[in-house]
Design a protein around this motif. Structure first.
Motif, PDB file in Angstrom:
ATOM      1  N   VAL A 255       0.836  -1.191   0.000  1.00  0.00           N
ATOM      2  CA  VAL A 255       0.000   0.000   0.000  1.00  0.00           C
ATOM      3  C   VAL A 255       0.879   1.253   0.000  1.00  0.00           C
ATOM      4  O   VAL A 255       0.605   2.196  -0.720  1.00  0.00           O
ATOM      5  N   ALA A 256       1.932   1.229   0.784  1.00  0.00           N
ATOM      6  CA  ALA A 256       2.810   2.394   0.877  1.00  0.00           C
ATOM      7  C   ALA A 256       3.526   2.675  -0.440  1.00  0.00           C
ATOM      8  O   ALA A 256       3.826   3.826  -0.748  1.00  0.00           O
ATOM      9  N   MET A 257       3.789   1.645  -1.225  1.00  0.00           N
ATOM     10  CA  MET A 257       4.532   1.805  -2.472  1.00  0.00           C
ATOM     11  C   MET A 257       3.618   2.097  -3.672  1.00  0.00           C
ATOM     12  O   MET A 257       4.115   2.321  -4.773  1.00  0.00           O
ATOM     13  N   LEU A 258       2.330   2.101  -3.482  1.00  0.00           N
ATOM     14  CA  LEU A 258       1.389   2.287  -4.583  1.00  0.00           C
ATOM     15  C   LEU A 258       1.656   3.541  -5.414  1.00  0.00           C
ATOM     16  O   LEU A 258       1.585   3.477  -6.649  1.00  0.00           O
ATOM     17  N   PRO A 259       2.003   4.679  -4.811  1.00  0.00           N
ATOM     18  CA  PRO A 259       2.261   5.867  -5.629  1.00  0.00           C
ATOM     19  C   PRO A 259       3.421   5.713  -6.607  1.00  0.00           C
ATOM     20  O   PRO A 259       3.456   6.379  -7.640  1.00  0.00           O
ATOM     21  N   ARG A 260       4.353   4.819  -6.331  1.00  0.00           N
ATOM     22  CA  ARG A 260       5.533   4.647  -7.184  1.00  0.00           C
ATOM     23  C   ARG A 260       5.306   3.662  -8.333  1.00  0.00           C
ATOM     24  O   ARG A 260       6.152   3.530  -9.203  1.00  0.00           O
ATOM     25  N   VAL A 261       4.192   2.989  -8.302  1.00  0.00           N
ATOM     26  CA  VAL A 261       3.906   1.955  -9.292  1.00  0.00           C
ATOM     27  C   VAL A 261       3.168   2.572 -10.478  1.00  0.00           C
ATOM     28  O   VAL A 261       2.299   3.419 -10.290  1.00  0.00           O
ATOM     29  N   PRO A 262       3.493   2.162 -11.725  1.00  0.00           N
ATOM     30  CA  PRO A 262       2.763   2.675 -12.883  1.00  0.00           C
ATOM     31  C   PRO A 262       1.284   2.263 -12.839  1.00  0.00           C
ATOM     32  O   PRO A 262       0.908   1.338 -12.122  1.00  0.00           O
ATOM     33  N   PHE A 263       0.467   2.926 -13.635  1.00  0.00           N
ATOM     34  CA  PHE A 263      -0.977   2.742 -13.602  1.00  0.00           C
ATOM     35  C   PHE A 263      -1.385   1.271 -13.724  1.00  0.00           C
ATOM     36  O   PHE A 263      -2.188   0.775 -12.941  1.00  0.00           O
ATOM     37  N   GLU A 264      -0.860   0.573 -14.716  1.00  0.00           N
ATOM     38  CA  GLU A 264      -1.229  -0.833 -14.914  1.00  0.00           C
ATOM     39  C   GLU A 264      -0.802  -1.679 -13.708  1.00  0.00           C
ATOM     40  O   GLU A 264      -1.501  -2.617 -13.326  1.00  0.00           O
ATOM     41  N   GLY A 265       0.322  -1.346 -13.125  1.00  0.00           N
ATOM     42  CA  GLY A 265       0.782  -2.045 -11.933  1.00  0.00           C
ATOM     43  C   GLY A 265      -0.132  -1.795 -10.740  1.00  0.00           C
ATOM     44  O   GLY A 265      -0.343  -2.679  -9.910  1.00  0.00           O
ATOM     45  N   LYS A 266      -0.670  -0.568 -10.653  1.00  0.00           N
ATOM     46  CA  LYS A 266      -1.611  -0.243  -9.578  1.00  0.00           C
ATOM     47  C   LYS A 266      -2.870  -1.091  -9.709  1.00  0.00           C
ATOM     48  O   LYS A 266      -3.421  -1.566  -8.714  1.00  0.00           O
TER      49      LYS A 266
ATOM     50  N   ALA B 152      -6.147   3.792   7.197  1.00  0.00           N
ATOM     51  CA  ALA B 152      -5.885   5.220   7.022  1.00  0.00           C
ATOM     52  C   ALA B 152      -4.924   5.449   5.865  1.00  0.00           C
ATOM     53  O   ALA B 152      -5.075   6.405   5.099  1.00  0.00           O
ATOM     54  N   SER B 153      -3.958   4.565   5.727  1.00  0.00           N
ATOM     55  CA  SER B 153      -3.000   4.674   4.625  1.00  0.00           C
ATOM     56  C   SER B 153      -3.690   4.498   3.276  1.00  0.00           C
ATOM     57  O   SER B 153      -3.385   5.202   2.315  1.00  0.00           O
ATOM     58  N   ILE B 154      -4.625   3.566   3.211  1.00  0.00           N
ATOM     59  CA  ILE B 154      -5.384   3.375   1.963  1.00  0.00           C
ATOM     60  C   ILE B 154      -6.264   4.595   1.705  1.00  0.00           C
ATOM     61  O   ILE B 154      -6.312   5.109   0.587  1.00  0.00           O
ATOM     62  N   ALA B 155      -6.953   5.077   2.731  1.00  0.00           N
ATOM     63  CA  ALA B 155      -7.831   6.241   2.572  1.00  0.00           C
ATOM     64  C   ALA B 155      -7.051   7.484   2.156  1.00  0.00           C
ATOM     65  O   ALA B 155      -7.567   8.340   1.434  1.00  0.00           O
ATOM     66  N   GLU B 156      -5.807   7.575   2.585  1.00  0.00           N
ATOM     67  CA  GLU B 156      -4.945   8.707   2.229  1.00  0.00           C
ATOM     68  C   GLU B 156      -4.729   8.801   0.721  1.00  0.00           C
ATOM     69  O   GLU B 156      -4.518   9.876   0.176  1.00  0.00           O
ATOM     70  N   LYS B 157      -4.807   7.670   0.040  1.00  0.00           N
ATOM     71  CA  LYS B 157      -4.588   7.635  -1.412  1.00  0.00           C
ATOM     72  C   LYS B 157      -5.685   8.370  -2.173  1.00  0.00           C
ATOM     73  O   LYS B 157      -5.526   8.684  -3.341  1.00  0.00           O
TER      74      LYS B 157
ATOM     75  N   ALA C 168      -7.090   7.196  -6.559  1.00  0.00           N
ATOM     76  CA  ALA C 168      -8.366   7.020  -5.872  1.00  0.00           C
ATOM     77  C   ALA C 168      -9.100   5.760  -6.334  1.00  0.00           C
ATOM     78  O   ALA C 168      -9.721   5.075  -5.521  1.00  0.00           O
ATOM     79  N   LEU C 169      -9.032   5.445  -7.614  1.00  0.00           N
ATOM     80  CA  LEU C 169      -9.698   4.251  -8.132  1.00  0.00           C
ATOM     81  C   LEU C 169      -9.183   3.007  -7.423  1.00  0.00           C
ATOM     82  O   LEU C 169      -9.958   2.187  -6.914  1.00  0.00           O
ATOM     83  N   HIS C 170      -7.885   2.870  -7.357  1.00  0.00           N
ATOM     84  CA  HIS C 170      -7.280   1.685  -6.770  1.00  0.00           C
ATOM     85  C   HIS C 170      -7.499   1.653  -5.257  1.00  0.00           C
ATOM     86  O   HIS C 170      -7.821   0.605  -4.693  1.00  0.00           O
ATOM     87  N   ALA C 171      -7.345   2.796  -4.621  1.00  0.00           N
ATOM     88  CA  ALA C 171      -7.573   2.867  -3.177  1.00  0.00           C
ATOM     89  C   ALA C 171      -9.033   2.576  -2.860  1.00  0.00           C
ATOM     90  O   ALA C 171      -9.334   1.885  -1.882  1.00  0.00           O
TER      91      ALA C 171
END
Length: 108
Positions: free
Chosen positions: A1-12, A46-51, A58-61
């Protein structure tokens, strides 16, 4: 979850699908180990909601959080977590329709 911002869209998309699958998987005794993991790490909701703060995440979170709150224990945790509820209510009124609909979907 913490690394989600660093992953490309398809990876998310893949990461969210794997997370959802893990949340639905139980062992022979009916125990969901992913559920136990999220419960043990109370800040994960909370970490997921932060996304939701980033419209492209937001879609993935939203998918991940919605899968979490299907479990009664995590739904109770989310309802009593002020940060999670504040984010969901704030983003349910977001200018981006997608973000607002994902947040509202978790509240419904």
């Amino acid at each position: 979850v913490a690394m989600l911002p660093r992953v490309p869209f398809e990876g998310k998309k893949d990461a969210a699908a794997i997370f959802q699958g893990l949340m639905r998987t139980t062992d022979a005794d009916g125990k969901c180990h992913a559920l136990a993991h999220v419960v043990a790490r109370g800040g994960m909701l909370a970490s997921i909601a932060e996304k939701y703060d980033a419209p492209d995440e937001a879609l993935h979170a939203g998918c991940m959080l919605k899968e979490c709150v299907r479990h009664e224990e995590l739904a109770q945790m989310a309802l009593t977590d002020e940060e999670v509820m504040d984010r969901l209510f704030t983003h349910a009124d977001d200018a981006h329709f997608d973000v607002a609909s994902y947040a509202f979907g978790c509240l419904a």
